[in-house]
Design an enzyme around this catalytic site. Structure first.
Site, PDB file in Angstrom:
ATOM      1  N   ARG A  60       0.812  -1.239   0.000  1.00 44.80           N
ATOM      2  CA  ARG A  60       0.000   0.000   0.000  1.00 44.80           C
ATOM      3  C   ARG A  60       0.835   1.273   0.000  1.00 44.80           C
ATOM      4  NH1 ARG A  60      -4.229  -2.976  -1.404  1.00 44.80           N
ATOM      5  NH2 ARG A  60      -5.311  -4.022   0.280  1.00 44.80           N
ATOM      6  N   HIS A 175      -4.722 -11.117 -12.692  1.00 44.63           N
ATOM      7  CA  HIS A 175      -5.900 -11.161 -11.807  1.00 44.63           C
ATOM      8  C   HIS A 175      -7.081 -11.405 -12.731  1.00 44.63           C
ATOM      9  CE1 HIS A 175      -8.597  -9.532  -8.514  1.00 44.63           C
ATOM     10  NE2 HIS A 175      -9.372  -9.405  -9.577  1.00 44.63           N
ATOM     11  N   ASP A 281      -1.540 -12.945  -1.284  1.00 47.78           N
ATOM     12  CA  ASP A 281      -2.420 -11.802  -1.573  1.00 47.78           C
ATOM     13  C   ASP A 281      -2.655 -10.987  -0.296  1.00 47.78           C
ATOM     14  OD1 ASP A 281      -3.934  -9.938  -2.857  1.00 47.78           O
ATOM     15  OD2 ASP A 281      -5.566 -11.289  -3.424  1.00 47.78           O
ATOM     16  N   PRO A 295     -12.321  -5.473  -0.325  1.00 45.93           N
ATOM     17  CA  PRO A 295     -12.056  -6.909  -0.331  1.00 45.93           C
ATOM     18  C   PRO A 295     -10.619  -7.226   0.097  1.00 45.93           C
ATOM     19  CG  PRO A 295     -11.892  -6.041  -2.555  1.00 45.93           C
ATOM     20  CD  PRO A 295     -12.228  -4.872  -1.660  1.00 45.93           C
ATOM     21  N   GLY A 296     -10.452  -8.341   0.747  1.00 45.59           N
ATOM     22  CA  GLY A 296      -9.093  -8.815   1.021  1.00 45.59           C
ATOM     23  C   GLY A 296      -8.821  -9.024   2.500  1.00 45.59           C
TER      24      GLY A 296
HETATM   25  O1  DOR Z   1      -9.281  -9.138  -2.249  1.00 48.73           O
HETATM   26  C1  DOR Z   1      -8.467  -8.519  -2.908  1.00 48.73           C
HETATM   27  N1  DOR Z   1      -7.845  -7.424  -2.420  1.00 48.73           N
HETATM   28  N2  DOR Z   1      -8.199  -8.926  -4.132  1.00 48.73           N
HETATM   29  C2  DOR Z   1      -7.434  -8.210  -4.972  1.00 48.73           C
HETATM   30  O2  DOR Z   1      -7.213  -8.636  -6.062  1.00 48.73           O
HETATM   31  C3  DOR Z   1      -6.897  -6.908  -4.563  1.00 48.73           C
HETATM   32  C4  DOR Z   1      -6.758  -6.830  -3.103  1.00 48.73           C
HETATM   33  C5  DOR Z   1      -6.510  -5.445  -2.597  1.00 48.73           C
HETATM   34  O3  DOR Z   1      -5.708  -4.712  -3.183  1.00 48.73           O
HETATM   35  O4  DOR Z   1      -7.095  -5.086  -1.559  1.00 48.73           O
HETATM   36 ZN    ZN Z   2      -5.768 -10.011  -7.337  1.00 46.96          ZN
END
Ligand code: DOR
Ligand code: ZN
Length: 393
Positions: A60, A175, A281, A295-296
């Protein structure tokens, strides 16, 4: 290091390892010692593995450093047993120039804990349109390009990217998400783009690496393409192997948590050698961003225990195979002198306690992100120390 189980993809012995400065200099049973610092692990039953390399990490930085930065990211990596990471370009600004690539890599190097390779976006600002910056690259300047977080929707542009990357020896990290289906069917979204990119790879005689493969249809298509000699490789994540969507209340991540049949297909593909790496990831977000739907999840500090527990304790693969997936293969892809425990390799190692179960506690993470659905889960495979370039943490 004396009296420790030494395991890499070639070795499995109880013995000693000599380290001088940044390198491993000797491996064997009962090495003689003189005037050296000795760490003796007698009676501990610890395992010494090559430190891990993560092909898929979001630090980030620049611009989104309230979620993570190169410093907290480096500490999280070390805490999880990682000494090398491959950083995604969906930063602010987007990493669409060699200036940003160099700057991020330099700042990680200055912190001095781990090695980082910064990827470049495939299209400028991840907009899916402009690839002038790719055309301007010199051969050998960059290893990987990716628009991670998005797929390139324009088929013809993608074909052009395959051709450029082939000419310049760059690996595309894909991706796979056909955005026409993102709102309605994330299975078709992943499958569609995977099928398209395999076709384009075959047509251009190019080369592609699929990120975070999560469906049985996608992994089966990748296996079939490999069998035909198409140059496709892929990674899977610890989280997609460790839970179905139902089990984690559909915790938001892209691609989403799937079904049991998908997990079984991914595990089989690992056993069959279709999957070359496990990559986290690692996607740190603030609690507020998660509430708003980002997401993530964070991955660096839970990856080894999750994978060891599911795959090795679960009886699906050997510890040697796990080392191959988390260290040897990804290190080779990043062209690093690590991933094996033998003379001449970097002394990048982890010491793990495989005997005692523990509970994942997100409060103990070094990452700024606490976002994980695995908090409170009982696992095996605690990282006791990470050694990076000969220094013990
Ligand atoms: O869940 C995800 N978060 N998938 C991704 O491909 C990007 C990532 C993010 O950058 O937060
Ligand atoms: Zn991804």
């Amino acid at each position: 290091l004396k009296n420790i189980h030494i395991v890499d993809d070639q070795r499995d012995l109880l013995g000693d390892v000599r380290i001088k400065d940044e390198l491993i200099t000797e491996v064997g049973a009962n090495l003689s010692t003189e005037n050296e610092e000795i760490i003796d692990f007698s009676g501990k039953n610890y395992y010494l593995l090559p430190a891990f390399t993560d092909l898929h990490v979001h630090f980030r930085d620049p611009g989104l450093t309230h979620k993570e930065d190169v410093n907290t990211g480096s500490h999280a990596a070390i805490h999880g047993g990682y000494t090398a990471v491959n950083l995604m370009p969906n930063t602010k600004p987007t990493c669409s120039s060699m200036e940003i690539v160099k700057d991020v890599e330099r700042r990680v190097e200055e912190i001095g804990l781990i090695y980082a390779n910064q990827t470049l976006s495939m299209t400028k600002n991840l907009e899916g349109k402009d690839i002038e910056h790719l055309k301007a690259l010199k051969k050998g300047e960059i290893l990987f390009v990716t628009d991670d977080g998005k797929g390139v929707q324009d088929d013809h542009l993608m074909e052009e990217i395959f051709n450029i990357c082939k000419e310049k020896d760059i690996t595309i990290m894909c991706h796979a998400e056909d955005s026409r289906y993102s709102a309605t069917d994330m299975r078709i979204a992943e499958n569609n783009m995977t099928f398209r990119d395999i076709k384009l790879c075959e047509k251009t005689n190019g080369n592609i690496h699929f990120c975070h493969v999560s469906t049985k249809e996608a992994i089966d298509a990748i296996a079939a393409a490999q069998a035909k000699g198409v140059r496709v490789s892929c990674e899977v994540t610890p989280h997609h192997l460790s839970a179905t969507g139902d089990e984690v209340n559909h915790y938001r991540v892209n691609p989403p948590f799937r079904e049991k049949e998908d997990i079984d297909a991914l595990v089989k593909a690992i056993q069959d050698g279709v999957v070359c790496a496990i990559a986290t990831d690692h996607a740190p977000h603030t609690a507020e961003d998660k509430r708003n739907g980002s997401p993530g999840m964070v991955g660096l500090e839970v990856a080894f225990p999750l994978c060891y527990t599911k795959l090795v304790k679960g009886g699906f693969i050997s510890l040697q195979k796990l080392v191959q997936l988390m260290s040897t293969n990804p290190s080779e892809m990043m062209k690093l002198n690590k991933g094996e425990i033998k003379p001449g390799k970097l002394a990048d190692l982890v010491i793990a306690d495989l005997d005692n179960p523990f509970i994942i506690n997100a409060e103990e993470f070094q990452s700024k992100g606490r976002n994980t659905p695995f908090n409170g889960r009982k696992v095996f495979g605690k990282i006791v120390h990470t050694i990076s370039r000969g220094r013990v943490y």
